[in-house]
Design an enzyme around this catalytic site. Sequence first.
Site, mmCIF file in Angstrom:
data_model
loop_
_atom_site.group_PDB
_atom_site.id
_atom_site.type_symbol
_atom_site.label_atom_id
_atom_site.label_comp_id
_atom_site.label_asym_id
_atom_site.label_seq_id
_atom_site.Cartn_x
_atom_site.Cartn_y
_atom_site.Cartn_z
ATOM 1 N N HIS A 1 12.306 4.112 46.610
ATOM 2 C CA HIS A 1 11.991 2.984 47.484
ATOM 3 C C HIS A 1 12.996 1.860 47.257
ATOM 4 O O HIS A 1 13.224 1.440 46.121
ATOM 5 C CB HIS A 1 10.575 2.478 47.215
ATOM 6 C CG HIS A 1 9.524 3.290 47.899
ATOM 7 N ND1 HIS A 1 8.258 2.803 48.180
ATOM 8 C CD2 HIS A 1 9.548 4.560 48.376
ATOM 9 C CE1 HIS A 1 7.557 3.746 48.804
ATOM 10 N NE2 HIS A 1 8.320 4.811 48.919
ATOM 11 N N TYR B 1 1.634 -5.064 49.557
ATOM 12 C CA TYR B 1 0.747 -5.939 48.785
ATOM 13 C C TYR B 1 0.215 -7.000 49.739
ATOM 14 O O TYR B 1 0.994 -7.778 50.298
ATOM 15 C CB TYR B 1 1.502 -6.613 47.643
ATOM 16 C CG TYR B 1 1.919 -5.687 46.534
ATOM 17 C CD1 TYR B 1 1.211 -5.652 45.333
ATOM 18 C CD2 TYR B 1 3.026 -4.854 46.664
ATOM 19 C CE1 TYR B 1 1.594 -4.810 44.296
ATOM 20 C CE2 TYR B 1 3.415 -4.003 45.631
ATOM 21 C CZ TYR B 1 2.700 -3.992 44.451
ATOM 22 O OH TYR B 1 3.077 -3.156 43.439
ATOM 23 N N PRO C 1 -2.385 -4.524 36.959
ATOM 24 C CA PRO C 1 -1.500 -3.571 37.646
ATOM 25 C C PRO C 1 -0.720 -4.162 38.817
ATOM 26 O O PRO C 1 0.097 -3.461 39.412
ATOM 27 C CB PRO C 1 -2.469 -2.485 38.130
ATOM 28 C CG PRO C 1 -3.785 -3.185 38.257
ATOM 29 C CD PRO C 1 -3.810 -4.205 37.163
ATOM 30 N N LYS D 1 3.701 -2.750 36.049
ATOM 31 C CA LYS D 1 4.464 -2.856 34.812
ATOM 32 C C LYS D 1 3.904 -2.065 33.627
ATOM 33 O O LYS D 1 4.589 -1.899 32.620
ATOM 34 C CB LYS D 1 4.576 -4.335 34.393
ATOM 35 C CG LYS D 1 5.428 -5.163 35.336
ATOM 36 C CD LYS D 1 6.895 -4.807 35.185
ATOM 37 C CE LYS D 1 7.738 -5.342 36.302
ATOM 38 N NZ LYS D 1 8.098 -4.363 37.329
ATOM 39 N N TYR E 1 10.458 -6.940 39.935
ATOM 40 C CA TYR E 1 9.758 -5.739 40.383
ATOM 41 C C TYR E 1 10.524 -4.476 40.003
ATOM 42 O O TYR E 1 9.922 -3.485 39.552
ATOM 43 C CB TYR E 1 9.543 -5.786 41.896
ATOM 44 C CG TYR E 1 8.517 -4.793 42.382
ATOM 45 C CD1 TYR E 1 7.159 -5.097 42.346
ATOM 46 C CD2 TYR E 1 8.893 -3.545 42.875
ATOM 47 C CE1 TYR E 1 6.211 -4.186 42.779
ATOM 48 C CE2 TYR E 1 7.957 -2.627 43.312
ATOM 49 C CZ TYR E 1 6.609 -2.958 43.256
ATOM 50 O OH TYR E 1 5.668 -2.051 43.676
#
Length: 394
Positions: free
Chosen positions: A72, A201, A293, A297, A385
């Site tokens: 991704h 998200y 979560p 990580k 990220y």
Amino acid sequence: MKTQVAIIGAGPSGLLLGQLLHNAGISNVILERQTPDYVLGRIRAGVLEQGMVELLRKAGVHQRMDREGLVHTGVELAVRGRRVHIDLHGLTGGKTVMIYGQTEVTRDLMQAREAAGALTVYGAANVEPQGMKSDAPWLTYEKDGELQRLDCDYIAGCDGFHGIARQAIPAEVLQTFERVYPFGWLGILADTPPVNEELVYASHERGFALCSMRSATRTRYYVQVDADEKVENWSDQRFWDELKSRLPADLAERMVTGPSIEKSIAPLRSFVVEPMQYGRMFLVGDAAHIVPPTGAKGLNLAASDVSTLFDILLKVYREGRTDLLEQYSPICLRRVWKAERFSWWMTSMLHRFPDADPFSQRIQQTELDYFVDSQAGRQTIAENYVGLPYEKVQ
């Protein structure tokens, strides 16, 4: 029985450390309380940072991941109905993340260890680390009703939050930092195509939601629920209806629903213990730290711990650099706290807090707007990220 490194726990961090050590000619034995099937039955994370992907390749267990994993280059934030693309690849100089489930990572590592002939003792009950402050630590455990002893040079505690490794350290030695959040994630696994090619998200007035995936045909979705919510209160239909209500209309309309394979509620907490070392025993992964979560990580932090410990032990055995042993905890904690900060920030920005007053709600919205509307803000999200660099052991 004697080995150079004794590893407690045959989850992904213990198996990865064991594989790296084995490939380097450093003997190791893994002690695991559960059965292989139980370990593989744990449903966990599926987003691998660039650093963890490279570490799996270094360990030689990357073939199936590279073949079946989904690279991704971006991620989406849905903020009050509008979708914002975070260009991970463009904002970080070419870095990406890999979608590949923790169960699959664990399976690959188990198969590699079996093929290498390295020893994993499953069903090892009542493991107890001993003599950690000495130059010759050992572990005792029970196998088939008989007490066994494993002598070693070093112990790696890779046995998770509830494991024995951290509990074996005197309480007065450890400093604990913790935050428990007033909500959890209700998650389902389903054999349905992902609603979007990238993870989404979503921040919504009804609460947080996440659209994730394990493959091109298997999805993992979550919605924020109260901390005391019960999974049996949620039928599949109720879950799908609630998830759709928190997503932008175009995503909700094209979502394919189906029966859940697995459904569970995970509480959210931030947790760190310092130091991550006691004598010749080192805490790795969830044994030392837990992150909510939201920032993806948890497994990745465990991998960076493994990388640091492996690099140190390699120099100890090849160069006699025992002076580096005391650097394990400081090196790991620098990265741990940065990941804790990012995970806390993502959690704070995207969830609805039950006790938030109107002022706090406006600040939360404005903070999120600033980051997603700013090039610098999006870059900050992206670099965290995909994963901050591993610190070199010198």
